[in-house]
Design a protein around this motif. Structure first.
Motif: not given
Length: 217
Positions: A46-60, A62-75
């Motif tokens: 589980p990964v929890r962070f705030t992106v552009n002022g909005e709290r986001r929770e993802l199950d990733l 652990p090898r997922t880069t922040l770039l791919d989390a932003l693009r592929e998971h948060l679109h």
């Protein structure tokens, strides 16, 4: 004169040996086809962070880069994948106000962090001053590197404001000043294949001037 029968026997031996080799090589493939190995699903975290002022929770993974989390998971596809090796700066985002190459950082490293992407800086209807300056000074051509350039430029002015030194300062004990040389040095990690560097420097300098007069940077 060579014995012809010996030649014929050797040729038959070669052909027979080749047939045996082909059968042996095909056997593992056939076995793998009949008994496929079931791949295990990669464990997630589980990964929890705030992106552009909005709290986001993802199950990733652990090898997922922040770039791919932003693009592929948060679109949030404004952040671009360029070289994927931390050399071009197209993937630059702000984490806690500091710029990083998101392709070199794992998402799980940013538990609880505040992340800002190009989408969080401004919108077409309400642009950040840096976005508006890039438009005014034609600080882009194809636009692919522009999100990273803008995020980096915003961080550059904050670095100068906080007194973070650079390689072009002759006296590291003095606070840095906004000069063309200073801007170009600090922006050198962001590559523009179209070559709009002079326009980018002009855009950053204009925002820096506005900030010095009390404007928002």
């Amino acid at each position: 004169m060579p014995d012809k029968s010996h030649f014929e026997l050797s040729r038959r031996g070669i052909l027979a040996g080749g047939a045996v080799t082909a059968v042996a090589a095909a056997t593992p493939i056939a076995a793998a086809t009949q008994f496929p190995v079931q791949a295990k699903a990669a464990p997630t975290m589980p990964v929890r962070f705030t992106v552009n002022g909005e709290r986001r929770e993802l199950d990733l993974d652990p090898r997922t880069t922040l770039l791919d989390a932003l693009r592929e998971h948060l679109h949030l596809t404004g952040t671009k994948k360029g070289c994927d090796h931390g050399q071009c700066g197209a993937c630059t985002v702000l984490v806690g106000g500091l710029r990083i190459n998101s392709c070199l950082s794992l998402a799980v490293q940013h538990q609880g962090d505040a992340i800002t992407t190009i989408e969080g800086l401004g919108t077409p209807d309400k642009m950040h001053p840096m976005q508006a300056a890039f438009v005014k000074h034609d600080g882009y051509q194809c636009g692919y590197c522009t999100p990273g350039q803008i995020c980096s430029a915003v961080a550059v002015l904050d670095e100068i404001k906080r007194g973070v030194p650079s390689h072009v300062q002759s006296d590291l004990t003095q606070r840095p000043r906004v000069t063309d040389t200073e801007i170009r040095e600090r922006m050198s990690g962001n590559i523009c294949r179209c070559g709009a560097y002079s326009n980018i420097a002009e855009a950053v300098a204009e925002v820096a001037g506005g900030a010095a007069k009390g404007g928002r940077a």
